[in-house]
Write a protein that holds these residues in place. Structure first.
Motif, PDB file in Angstrom:
ATOM      1  N   PRO A 141       0.806  -1.227   0.000  1.00 47.23           N
ATOM      2  CA  PRO A 141       0.000   0.000   0.000  1.00 47.23           C
ATOM      3  C   PRO A 141       0.844   1.285   0.000  1.00 47.23           C
ATOM      4  O   PRO A 141       0.453   2.284  -0.608  1.00 47.23           O
ATOM      5  CB  PRO A 141      -0.835  -0.109   1.285  1.00 47.23           C
ATOM      6  CG  PRO A 141      -0.914  -1.576   1.553  1.00 47.23           C
ATOM      7  CD  PRO A 141       0.427  -2.116   1.107  1.00 47.23           C
TER       8      PRO A 141
ATOM      9  N   TRP B 196       1.958   1.887  -3.531  1.00 43.04           N
ATOM     10  CA  TRP B 196       0.845   2.410  -4.324  1.00 43.04           C
ATOM     11  C   TRP B 196       0.665   3.906  -4.064  1.00 43.04           C
ATOM     12  O   TRP B 196       0.437   4.681  -4.995  1.00 43.04           O
ATOM     13  CB  TRP B 196      -0.415   1.618  -3.989  1.00 43.04           C
ATOM     14  CG  TRP B 196      -1.568   1.874  -4.889  1.00 43.04           C
ATOM     15  CD1 TRP B 196      -2.777   2.377  -4.515  1.00 43.04           C
ATOM     16  CD2 TRP B 196      -1.663   1.649  -6.296  1.00 43.04           C
ATOM     17  NE1 TRP B 196      -3.615   2.466  -5.602  1.00 43.04           N
ATOM     18  CE2 TRP B 196      -2.950   2.033  -6.719  1.00 43.04           C
ATOM     19  CE3 TRP B 196      -0.768   1.167  -7.249  1.00 43.04           C
ATOM     20  CZ2 TRP B 196      -3.372   1.947  -8.039  1.00 43.04           C
ATOM     21  CZ3 TRP B 196      -1.199   1.075  -8.572  1.00 43.04           C
ATOM     22  CH2 TRP B 196      -2.476   1.464  -8.945  1.00 43.04           C
ATOM     23  N   THR B 197       0.800   4.334  -2.819  1.00 41.84           N
ATOM     24  CA  THR B 197       0.715   5.753  -2.499  1.00 41.84           C
ATOM     25  C   THR B 197       1.852   6.517  -3.170  1.00 41.84           C
ATOM     26  O   THR B 197       1.632   7.590  -3.750  1.00 41.84           O
ATOM     27  CB  THR B 197       0.722   5.981  -0.971  1.00 41.84           C
ATOM     28  OG1 THR B 197      -0.456   5.374  -0.418  1.00 41.84           O
ATOM     29  CG2 THR B 197       0.741   7.457  -0.610  1.00 41.84           C
TER      30      THR B 197
ATOM     31  N   LYS C 198      -5.291  11.975   0.092  1.00 34.66           N
ATOM     32  CA  LYS C 198      -6.221  10.846   0.174  1.00 34.66           C
ATOM     33  C   LYS C 198      -7.343  11.024  -0.842  1.00 34.66           C
ATOM     34  O   LYS C 198      -7.700  10.105  -1.579  1.00 34.66           O
ATOM     35  CB  LYS C 198      -6.788  10.734   1.595  1.00 34.66           C
ATOM     36  CG  LYS C 198      -7.645   9.489   1.843  1.00 34.66           C
ATOM     37  CD  LYS C 198      -9.079   9.688   1.396  1.00 34.66           C
ATOM     38  CE  LYS C 198      -9.944   8.484   1.731  1.00 34.66           C
ATOM     39  NZ  LYS C 198     -10.894   8.141   0.678  1.00 34.66           N
TER      40      LYS C 198
ATOM     41  N   TYR D 234      -7.192   8.210  -3.535  1.00 34.16           N
ATOM     42  CA  TYR D 234      -8.120   7.146  -3.125  1.00 34.16           C
ATOM     43  C   TYR D 234      -9.552   7.684  -2.974  1.00 34.16           C
ATOM     44  O   TYR D 234     -10.180   7.503  -1.931  1.00 34.16           O
ATOM     45  CB  TYR D 234      -7.662   6.554  -1.784  1.00 34.16           C
ATOM     46  CG  TYR D 234      -6.265   5.991  -1.804  1.00 34.16           C
ATOM     47  CD1 TYR D 234      -6.008   4.741  -2.359  1.00 34.16           C
ATOM     48  CD2 TYR D 234      -5.199   6.692  -1.256  1.00 34.16           C
ATOM     49  CE1 TYR D 234      -4.726   4.205  -2.376  1.00 34.16           C
ATOM     50  CE2 TYR D 234      -3.909   6.169  -1.268  1.00 34.16           C
ATOM     51  CZ  TYR D 234      -3.685   4.929  -1.827  1.00 34.16           C
ATOM     52  OH  TYR D 234      -2.410   4.406  -1.836  1.00 34.16           O
TER      53      TYR D 234
ATOM     54  N   LEU E 233     -12.459   6.779  -4.010  1.00 32.28           N
ATOM     55  CA  LEU E 233     -13.553   5.822  -3.835  1.00 32.28           C
ATOM     56  C   LEU E 233     -13.218   4.704  -2.861  1.00 32.28           C
ATOM     57  O   LEU E 233     -13.976   3.742  -2.734  1.00 32.28           O
ATOM     58  CB  LEU E 233     -13.935   5.221  -5.194  1.00 32.28           C
ATOM     59  CG  LEU E 233     -14.401   6.244  -6.241  1.00 32.28           C
ATOM     60  CD1 LEU E 233     -14.668   5.550  -7.573  1.00 32.28           C
ATOM     61  CD2 LEU E 233     -15.622   6.999  -5.766  1.00 32.28           C
ATOM     62  N   ASP E 234     -12.096   4.836  -2.180  1.00 32.41           N
ATOM     63  CA  ASP E 234     -11.648   3.798  -1.251  1.00 32.41           C
ATOM     64  C   ASP E 234     -11.902   4.266   0.180  1.00 32.41           C
ATOM     65  O   ASP E 234     -11.085   4.964   0.774  1.00 32.41           O
ATOM     66  CB  ASP E 234     -10.161   3.510  -1.471  1.00 32.41           C
ATOM     67  CG  ASP E 234      -9.653   2.321  -0.700  1.00 32.41           C
ATOM     68  OD1 ASP E 234     -10.340   1.876   0.245  1.00 32.41           O
ATOM     69  OD2 ASP E 234      -8.563   1.839  -1.030  1.00 32.41           O
ATOM     70  N   ASP E 235     -13.042   3.868   0.732  1.00 29.77           N
ATOM     71  CA  ASP E 235     -13.403   4.286   2.084  1.00 29.77           C
ATOM     72  C   ASP E 235     -12.494   3.680   3.145  1.00 29.77           C
ATOM     73  O   ASP E 235     -12.354   4.232   4.234  1.00 29.77           O
ATOM     74  CB  ASP E 235     -14.857   3.908   2.389  1.00 29.77           C
ATOM     75  CG  ASP E 235     -15.837   4.685   1.528  1.00 29.77           C
ATOM     76  OD1 ASP E 235     -15.483   5.784   1.066  1.00 29.77           O
ATOM     77  OD2 ASP E 235     -16.948   4.175   1.307  1.00 29.77           O
ATOM     78  N   ALA E 236     -11.865   2.541   2.821  1.00 28.45           N
ATOM     79  CA  ALA E 236     -10.974   1.897   3.789  1.00 28.45           C
ATOM     80  C   ALA E 236      -9.644   2.644   3.920  1.00 28.45           C
ATOM     81  O   ALA E 236      -8.950   2.514   4.922  1.00 28.45           O
ATOM     82  CB  ALA E 236     -10.716   0.444   3.397  1.00 28.45           C
ATOM     83  N   MET E 237      -9.288   3.427   2.904  1.00 28.03           N
ATOM     84  CA  MET E 237      -8.042   4.199   2.956  1.00 28.03           C
ATOM     85  C   MET E 237      -8.369   5.534   3.607  1.00 28.03           C
ATOM     86  O   MET E 237      -9.131   6.333   3.070  1.00 28.03           O
ATOM     87  CB  MET E 237      -7.466   4.411   1.563  1.00 28.03           C
ATOM     88  CG  MET E 237      -6.163   5.180   1.577  1.00 28.03           C
ATOM     89  SD  MET E 237      -4.851   4.438   2.561  1.00 28.03           S
ATOM     90  CE  MET E 237      -4.441   3.027   1.545  1.00 28.03           C
ATOM     91  N   THR E 238      -7.798   5.763   4.756  1.00 24.40           N
ATOM     92  CA  THR E 238      -8.069   6.982   5.512  1.00 24.40           C
ATOM     93  C   THR E 238      -6.916   7.967   5.389  1.00 24.40           C
ATOM     94  O   THR E 238      -5.801   7.591   4.994  1.00 24.40           O
ATOM     95  CB  THR E 238      -8.269   6.648   6.997  1.00 24.40           C
ATOM     96  OG1 THR E 238      -7.033   6.111   7.510  1.00 24.40           O
ATOM     97  CG2 THR E 238      -9.404   5.649   7.196  1.00 24.40           C
TER      98      THR E 238
END
Length: 127
Positions: A23, A26-27, A49, A53, A55-60
């Motif tokens: 991850p 990827w960032t 963020k 990300y 549309l990625d709610d898990a990525m805060t």
């Protein structure tokens, strides 16, 4: 205007990049789309963020902050502050990106890594 960025294949075999969890890699790759044509951007994890990300709610924002700290801790990302505003830049940007028609940066240059008009590095302004 959309930015088109490339990632060199050598990034995948970089010992520095390979040491990070996937991850974080990827960032780092995503930062190439977030940063301007000089490799600079605002150091605001909520914006990063939202851009990387959306549309990625898990990525805060907290996780993105942890990723940025890991990347900065091993060198290819510099975090600096000028006049109370925090910024980031990829220290090896010019090695990885060749911008055909660069847009001038609205972000001030890093006083640690980018020389002023006289070619001097300014270590005193960095925080």
């Amino acid at each position: 205007m959309a930015r088109i960025r490339t990632i060199k294949p050598s990034m995948f075999s970089s010992l520095t990049v390979s040491a990070w969890p996937v991850p974080v890699r990827w960032t780092f790759a995503g930062l190439f789309t977030y940063l301007d044509d000089k490799g600079r951007g605002l150091d605001e994890t909520r914006l990063i963020k939202a851009e990387l990300y959306p549309l990625d709610d898990a990525m805060t924002a907290k996780k993105v902050e942890q990723h940025l700290a890991a990347i900065a801790g091993s060198g290819p990302l510099c975090r600096y502050e000028l006049a109370g505003q925090r910024y980031i830049h990829v220290t090896s940007w010019r090695e990885h990106q060749r911008i055909n028609r660069p847009t001038p940066s609205r972000i001030p240059p890093c006083p640690i890594h980018e020389p002023d008009a006289q070619g001097h590095l300014n270590f005193d302004e960095a925080s």
